[in-house]
Design an enzyme around this catalytic site. Structure first.
Site, PDB file in Angstrom:
ATOM      1  N   ASP A  31       0.835  -1.198   0.000  1.00  0.00           N
ATOM      2  CA  ASP A  31       0.000   0.000   0.000  1.00  0.00           C
ATOM      3  C   ASP A  31       0.870   1.249   0.000  1.00  0.00           C
ATOM      4  O   ASP A  31       2.036   1.219   0.425  1.00  0.00           O
ATOM      5  CB  ASP A  31      -0.916   0.013   1.225  1.00  0.00           C
ATOM      6  CG  ASP A  31      -1.887  -1.158   1.245  1.00  0.00           C
ATOM      7  OD1 ASP A  31      -2.183  -1.686   0.162  1.00  0.00           O
ATOM      8  OD2 ASP A  31      -2.340  -1.538   2.344  1.00  0.00           O
ATOM      9  N   LYS A  32       0.299   2.349  -0.430  1.00  0.00           N
ATOM     10  CA  LYS A  32       1.036   3.611  -0.548  1.00  0.00           C
ATOM     11  C   LYS A  32       1.825   3.942   0.714  1.00  0.00           C
ATOM     12  O   LYS A  32       2.990   4.342   0.648  1.00  0.00           O
ATOM     13  CB  LYS A  32       0.056   4.740  -0.863  1.00  0.00           C
ATOM     14  CG  LYS A  32       0.690   6.130  -0.889  1.00  0.00           C
ATOM     15  CD  LYS A  32      -0.361   7.203  -1.128  1.00  0.00           C
ATOM     16  CE  LYS A  32       0.265   8.594  -1.085  1.00  0.00           C
ATOM     17  NZ  LYS A  32      -0.751   9.660  -1.270  1.00  0.00           N
TER      18      LYS A  32
END
EC number: 5.4.99.23
Length: 326
Positions: free
Chosen positions: A139-140
Protein backbone atom coordinates in the site's frame (compact mmCIF):
# COMPACT_ATOMS: atom_id res chain seq x y z
CA UNK A 1 -2.90 -0.53 -31.74
CA UNK A 2 -2.52 -4.30 -31.37
CA UNK A 3 0.69 -6.18 -32.06
CA UNK A 4 0.30 -9.47 -33.93
CA UNK A 5 2.12 -12.50 -32.49
CA UNK A 6 2.74 -15.60 -34.61
CA UNK A 7 4.80 -18.39 -33.06
CA UNK A 8 5.55 -22.00 -33.97
CA UNK A 9 7.60 -24.65 -32.20
CA UNK A 10 7.80 -28.33 -31.35
CA UNK A 11 7.25 -29.57 -27.81
CA UNK A 12 10.41 -31.18 -26.44
CA UNK A 13 10.40 -34.82 -25.39
CA UNK A 14 11.76 -33.59 -22.04
CA UNK A 15 8.45 -31.79 -21.42
CA UNK A 16 6.44 -35.02 -21.26
CA UNK A 17 3.64 -34.70 -18.69
CA UNK A 18 3.79 -30.92 -18.34
CA UNK A 19 0.70 -28.75 -18.51
CA UNK A 20 0.29 -27.06 -21.88
CA UNK A 21 0.59 -23.54 -20.43
CA UNK A 22 3.73 -24.52 -18.52
CA UNK A 23 5.33 -26.09 -21.58
CA UNK A 24 4.54 -23.08 -23.79
CA UNK A 25 5.90 -20.66 -21.17
CA UNK A 26 9.20 -22.56 -21.30
CA UNK A 27 9.18 -22.66 -25.11
CA UNK A 28 8.40 -18.95 -25.47
CA UNK A 29 10.12 -17.26 -22.51
CA UNK A 30 9.45 -13.75 -23.85
CA UNK A 31 5.80 -14.16 -22.84
CA UNK A 32 4.47 -14.67 -19.33
CA UNK A 33 2.63 -17.85 -18.39
CA UNK A 34 -0.49 -15.85 -17.52
CA UNK A 35 -0.52 -14.33 -21.02
CA UNK A 36 -0.03 -17.74 -22.64
CA UNK A 37 -2.88 -19.11 -20.52
CA UNK A 38 -5.12 -16.31 -21.81
CA UNK A 39 -4.21 -17.21 -25.40
CA UNK A 40 -5.08 -20.86 -24.76
CA UNK A 41 -8.46 -19.95 -23.25
CA UNK A 42 -9.11 -17.58 -26.17
CA UNK A 43 -8.53 -20.48 -28.60
CA UNK A 44 -5.41 -18.87 -30.07
CA UNK A 45 -3.30 -22.02 -29.72
CA UNK A 46 -3.20 -24.95 -32.13
CA UNK A 47 -1.70 -28.29 -31.12
CA UNK A 48 -1.06 -30.57 -34.09
CA UNK A 49 -3.37 -28.36 -36.14
CA UNK A 50 -6.31 -28.46 -33.71
CA UNK A 51 -7.46 -25.78 -31.27
CA UNK A 52 -6.64 -26.59 -27.65
CA UNK A 53 -8.35 -24.38 -25.06
CA UNK A 54 -7.38 -26.31 -21.94
CA UNK A 55 -4.30 -24.90 -20.14
CA UNK A 56 -4.12 -28.04 -17.97
CA UNK A 57 -3.91 -30.39 -20.96
CA UNK A 58 -0.82 -32.58 -20.61
CA UNK A 59 1.73 -32.67 -23.42
CA UNK A 60 3.45 -35.85 -24.60
CA UNK A 61 6.40 -34.33 -26.44
CA UNK A 62 6.75 -33.93 -30.17
CA UNK A 63 3.54 -31.94 -30.70
CA UNK A 64 3.59 -29.12 -33.25
CA UNK A 65 2.35 -25.92 -31.63
CA UNK A 66 1.22 -22.74 -33.38
CA UNK A 67 0.10 -19.52 -31.70
CA UNK A 68 -1.71 -16.75 -33.59
CA UNK A 69 -2.60 -13.97 -31.19
CA UNK A 70 -2.61 -10.23 -30.63
CA UNK A 71 -1.21 -8.13 -27.80
CA UNK A 72 -2.91 -4.88 -26.98
CA UNK A 73 -0.33 -2.22 -26.33
CA UNK A 74 -0.09 -1.45 -22.62
CA UNK A 75 -0.49 2.11 -21.48
CA UNK A 76 2.81 3.92 -21.86
CA UNK A 77 4.15 5.13 -18.55
CA UNK A 78 6.88 7.72 -18.32
CA UNK A 79 10.24 6.99 -16.70
CA UNK A 80 10.72 9.34 -13.75
CA UNK A 81 13.85 10.04 -11.72
CA UNK A 82 12.46 8.95 -8.35
CA UNK A 83 15.02 7.64 -5.82
CA UNK A 84 14.84 3.92 -5.06
CA UNK A 85 16.38 2.28 -1.99
CA UNK A 86 17.96 -0.79 -3.63
CA UNK A 87 18.64 -3.52 -1.07
CA UNK A 88 19.86 -6.11 -3.58
CA UNK A 89 20.19 -6.46 -7.34
CA UNK A 90 21.46 -9.00 -9.85
CA UNK A 91 20.71 -9.64 -13.53
CA UNK A 92 17.27 -11.13 -12.76
CA UNK A 93 15.75 -9.36 -9.74
CA UNK A 94 15.76 -6.14 -7.74
CA UNK A 95 14.84 -5.94 -4.04
CA UNK A 96 13.69 -2.48 -2.97
CA UNK A 97 12.86 -0.97 0.40
CA UNK A 98 9.80 1.16 -0.36
CA UNK A 99 9.27 4.37 1.63
CA UNK A 100 5.91 5.78 2.72
CA UNK A 101 3.96 8.10 0.38
CA UNK A 102 4.94 6.09 -2.69
CA UNK A 103 2.32 4.25 -4.74
CA UNK A 104 3.54 1.06 -6.43
CA UNK A 105 1.61 1.21 -9.73
CA UNK A 106 -0.13 4.07 -11.57
CA UNK A 107 -3.90 4.15 -11.20
CA UNK A 108 -6.85 6.42 -10.61
CA UNK A 109 -5.63 9.45 -8.70
CA UNK A 110 -1.98 8.43 -9.13
CA UNK A 111 -1.12 8.62 -12.85
CA UNK A 112 2.61 8.88 -12.17
CA UNK A 113 5.18 9.34 -9.41
CA UNK A 114 5.08 5.61 -8.61
CA UNK A 115 7.51 2.74 -8.09
CA UNK A 116 6.78 1.66 -11.66
CA UNK A 117 7.81 5.06 -13.05
CA UNK A 118 10.97 4.93 -10.93
CA UNK A 119 11.85 1.45 -12.23
CA UNK A 120 11.45 2.55 -15.85
CA UNK A 121 14.02 5.29 -15.22
CA UNK A 122 16.38 3.17 -13.13
CA UNK A 123 16.45 0.20 -15.53
CA UNK A 124 14.92 1.07 -18.96
CA UNK A 125 14.89 -2.55 -20.32
CA UNK A 126 12.29 -3.39 -17.66
CA UNK A 127 9.73 -1.70 -19.94
CA UNK A 128 9.63 -5.01 -21.86
CA UNK A 129 8.46 -6.89 -18.75
CA UNK A 130 4.71 -6.77 -17.92
CA UNK A 131 3.96 -4.22 -15.18
CA UNK A 132 7.66 -3.27 -15.24
CA UNK A 133 8.47 -6.47 -13.37
CA UNK A 134 6.26 -5.76 -10.34
CA UNK A 135 5.28 -9.07 -8.74
CA UNK A 136 3.44 -7.94 -5.62
CA UNK A 137 2.45 -4.61 -4.11
CA UNK A 138 2.56 -2.66 -0.89
CA UNK A 139 0.00 0.00 0.00
CA UNK A 140 1.04 3.61 -0.55
CA UNK A 141 1.87 4.21 3.12
CA UNK A 142 3.15 0.73 3.97
CA UNK A 143 6.94 0.65 3.97
CA UNK A 144 9.38 -2.15 3.35
CA UNK A 145 10.62 -4.89 1.05
CA UNK A 146 9.39 -5.70 -2.45
CA UNK A 147 10.80 -7.96 -5.17
CA UNK A 148 10.84 -6.83 -8.80
CA UNK A 149 11.69 -9.03 -11.80
CA UNK A 150 14.04 -7.66 -14.47
CA UNK A 151 13.10 -10.27 -17.10
CA UNK A 152 9.95 -12.08 -18.24
CA UNK A 153 11.22 -15.55 -17.18
CA UNK A 154 12.10 -14.22 -13.72
CA UNK A 155 8.69 -12.60 -13.37
CA UNK A 156 6.86 -15.73 -14.53
CA UNK A 157 8.63 -17.90 -11.98
CA UNK A 158 8.21 -15.39 -9.14
CA UNK A 159 4.48 -15.14 -9.84
CA UNK A 160 4.25 -18.93 -9.78
CA UNK A 161 6.21 -19.04 -6.50
CA UNK A 162 3.82 -16.49 -5.02
CA UNK A 163 0.83 -18.57 -6.12
CA UNK A 164 2.40 -21.68 -4.55
CA UNK A 165 3.02 -19.70 -1.35
CA UNK A 166 6.76 -20.24 -1.59
CA UNK A 167 7.60 -16.58 -0.95
CA UNK A 168 7.67 -15.64 2.73
CA UNK A 169 6.74 -12.07 3.68
CA UNK A 170 6.90 -10.90 7.28
CA UNK A 171 5.81 -7.54 8.66
CA UNK A 172 6.11 -5.50 11.83
CA UNK A 173 3.12 -3.52 13.04
CA UNK A 174 1.74 -1.68 16.04
CA UNK A 175 -1.88 -2.49 16.83
CA UNK A 176 -4.40 -0.74 19.03
CA UNK A 177 -5.30 -2.58 22.23
CA UNK A 178 -3.72 -5.12 24.56
CA UNK A 179 -3.41 -8.51 22.86
CA UNK A 180 -2.85 -11.50 25.10
CA UNK A 181 -1.44 -14.01 22.59
CA UNK A 182 -0.51 -14.58 18.97
CA UNK A 183 -2.72 -16.42 16.56
CA UNK A 184 -4.05 -16.76 13.04
CA UNK A 185 -6.80 -14.91 11.22
CA UNK A 186 -8.31 -17.13 8.53
CA UNK A 187 -11.09 -15.01 7.02
CA UNK A 188 -11.93 -14.39 3.34
CA UNK A 189 -11.57 -10.86 2.00
CA UNK A 190 -13.41 -9.05 -0.81
CA UNK A 191 -14.27 -5.54 -1.90
CA UNK A 192 -16.44 -3.68 0.60
CA UNK A 193 -20.07 -3.92 -0.58
CA UNK A 194 -20.63 -0.15 -0.51
CA UNK A 195 -17.18 1.49 -0.19
CA UNK A 196 -15.43 0.44 -3.38
CA UNK A 197 -11.96 1.60 -2.33
CA UNK A 198 -12.16 -0.42 0.90
CA UNK A 199 -11.81 -4.15 1.53
CA UNK A 200 -13.75 -6.21 4.06
CA UNK A 201 -14.04 -9.68 5.55
CA UNK A 202 -16.85 -11.36 3.61
CA UNK A 203 -17.92 -15.03 3.36
CA UNK A 204 -17.90 -14.82 -0.46
CA UNK A 205 -14.42 -13.29 -0.57
CA UNK A 206 -11.11 -14.87 -1.56
CA UNK A 207 -9.28 -16.99 1.05
CA UNK A 208 -6.94 -14.93 3.22
CA UNK A 209 -4.69 -16.12 6.06
CA UNK A 210 -2.57 -13.95 8.38
CA UNK A 211 -0.40 -15.31 11.20
CA UNK A 212 0.71 -12.99 14.00
CA UNK A 213 2.76 -13.14 17.18
CA UNK A 214 3.43 -10.63 19.92
CA UNK A 215 6.80 -8.91 19.98
CA UNK A 216 6.19 -6.38 22.75
CA UNK A 217 3.40 -5.14 24.99
CA UNK A 218 2.70 -1.49 25.76
CA UNK A 219 -0.02 -0.10 28.01
CA UNK A 220 -2.79 0.00 25.41
CA UNK A 221 -0.96 -1.03 22.24
CA UNK A 222 0.81 -4.17 21.01
CA UNK A 223 3.81 -4.55 18.74
CA UNK A 224 3.38 -7.48 16.35
CA UNK A 225 5.26 -9.65 13.88
CA UNK A 226 2.99 -10.92 11.10
CA UNK A 227 3.36 -13.41 8.27
CA UNK A 228 1.19 -13.57 5.18
CA UNK A 229 0.06 -16.86 3.68
CA UNK A 230 -1.95 -15.04 1.05
CA UNK A 231 -1.62 -11.53 -0.34
CA UNK A 232 -5.03 -9.89 -0.59
CA UNK A 233 -5.34 -6.11 -0.88
CA UNK A 234 -5.10 -4.48 2.58
CA UNK A 235 -5.02 -8.00 4.10
CA UNK A 236 -3.19 -7.31 7.37
CA UNK A 237 -5.08 -4.06 7.94
CA UNK A 238 -8.47 -5.70 7.33
CA UNK A 239 -7.71 -8.80 9.40
CA UNK A 240 -6.42 -6.85 12.40
CA UNK A 241 -9.42 -4.53 12.32
CA UNK A 242 -11.66 -7.60 12.09
CA UNK A 243 -10.31 -8.93 15.40
CA UNK A 244 -10.81 -5.43 16.92
CA UNK A 245 -7.12 -4.54 16.92
CA UNK A 246 -6.69 -2.13 13.98
CA UNK A 247 -3.27 -0.74 13.23
CA UNK A 248 -2.19 2.54 14.78
CA UNK A 249 -2.63 5.41 12.32
CA UNK A 250 -4.69 3.45 9.78
CA UNK A 251 -6.85 6.12 8.09
CA UNK A 252 -9.28 3.57 6.63
CA UNK A 253 -9.69 0.71 9.10
CA UNK A 254 -8.39 2.27 12.32
CA UNK A 255 -10.01 4.44 14.93
CA UNK A 256 -9.19 7.76 16.53
CA UNK A 257 -5.86 7.74 18.42
CA UNK A 258 -6.53 7.15 22.10
CA UNK A 259 -3.50 7.66 24.33
CA UNK A 260 -3.65 5.94 27.72
CA UNK A 261 -4.52 7.83 30.86
CA UNK A 262 -1.65 9.96 32.12
CA UNK A 263 0.31 9.79 28.86
CA UNK A 264 3.05 12.37 28.37
CA UNK A 265 2.82 15.23 25.91
CA UNK A 266 5.52 13.52 23.84
CA UNK A 267 3.40 10.36 23.63
CA UNK A 268 0.25 12.28 22.70
CA UNK A 269 2.06 14.39 20.10
CA UNK A 270 3.79 11.40 18.49
CA UNK A 271 0.57 9.41 18.33
CA UNK A 272 -1.45 12.24 16.82
CA UNK A 273 1.06 13.05 14.11
CA UNK A 274 1.49 9.40 13.11
CA UNK A 275 -0.66 9.64 10.00
CA UNK A 276 -0.21 6.27 8.30
CA UNK A 277 -0.78 2.64 9.19
CA UNK A 278 2.04 1.41 11.43
CA UNK A 279 3.02 -1.41 9.08
CA UNK A 280 6.41 -2.33 7.62
CA UNK A 281 7.45 -5.26 5.40
CA UNK A 282 10.55 -6.26 7.34
CA UNK A 283 11.56 -9.64 5.89
CA UNK A 284 11.38 -11.25 2.45
CA UNK A 285 12.50 -14.80 1.69
CA UNK A 286 12.28 -16.55 -1.67
CA UNK A 287 13.94 -18.99 -4.02
CA UNK A 288 15.83 -17.12 -6.73
CA UNK A 289 13.74 -17.46 -9.91
CA UNK A 290 16.69 -18.53 -12.06
CA UNK A 291 19.31 -20.13 -9.78
CA UNK A 292 16.82 -21.66 -7.33
CA UNK A 293 18.98 -20.59 -4.36
CA UNK A 294 17.05 -19.59 -1.23
CA UNK A 295 17.65 -15.92 -0.41
CA UNK A 296 16.51 -13.68 2.45
CA UNK A 297 16.53 -9.93 3.10
CA UNK A 298 15.71 -7.75 6.10
CA UNK A 299 14.81 -4.07 6.35
CA UNK A 300 14.72 -2.33 9.77
CA UNK A 301 11.60 -0.39 10.67
CA UNK A 302 11.65 3.25 9.50
CA UNK A 303 12.28 6.20 11.79
CA UNK A 304 8.63 7.16 12.28
CA UNK A 305 7.84 3.70 13.66
CA UNK A 306 11.02 3.75 15.75
CA UNK A 307 9.87 6.98 17.41
CA UNK A 308 6.35 5.64 17.92
CA UNK A 309 7.64 2.48 19.62
CA UNK A 310 10.11 4.44 21.76
CA UNK A 311 7.44 6.73 23.25
CA UNK A 312 5.14 3.76 23.86
CA UNK A 313 7.95 1.84 25.56
CA UNK A 314 8.87 4.85 27.74
CA UNK A 315 5.21 5.28 28.69
CA UNK A 316 4.94 1.62 29.63
CA UNK A 317 8.04 1.77 31.84
CA UNK A 318 6.75 4.91 33.57
CA UNK A 319 3.32 3.44 34.31
CA UNK A 320 4.23 -0.24 34.72
CA UNK A 321 2.90 -0.33 38.29
CA UNK A 322 -0.54 0.76 37.07
CA UNK A 323 -0.92 -2.02 34.51
CA UNK A 324 -3.42 -4.61 35.72
CA UNK A 325 -2.45 -7.44 33.33
CA UNK A 326 1.15 -7.88 34.53
Amino acid sequence: MAQRVQLTATVSENQLGQRLDQALAEMFPDYSRSRIKEWILDQRVLVNGKVCDKPKEKVLGGEQVAINAEIEEEARFEPQDIPLDIVYEDEDIIIINKPRDLVVHPGAGNPDGTVLNALLHYYPPIADVPRAGIVHRLDKDTTGLMVVAKTVPAQTRLVESLQRREITREYEAVAIGHMTAGGTVDEPISRHPTKRTHMAVHPMGKPAVTHYRIMEHFRVHTRLRLRLETGRTHQIRVHMAHITHPLVGDPVYGGRPRPPKGASEAFISTLRKFDRQALHATMLRLYHPISGIEMEWHAPIPQDMVELIEVMRADFEEHKDEVDWL
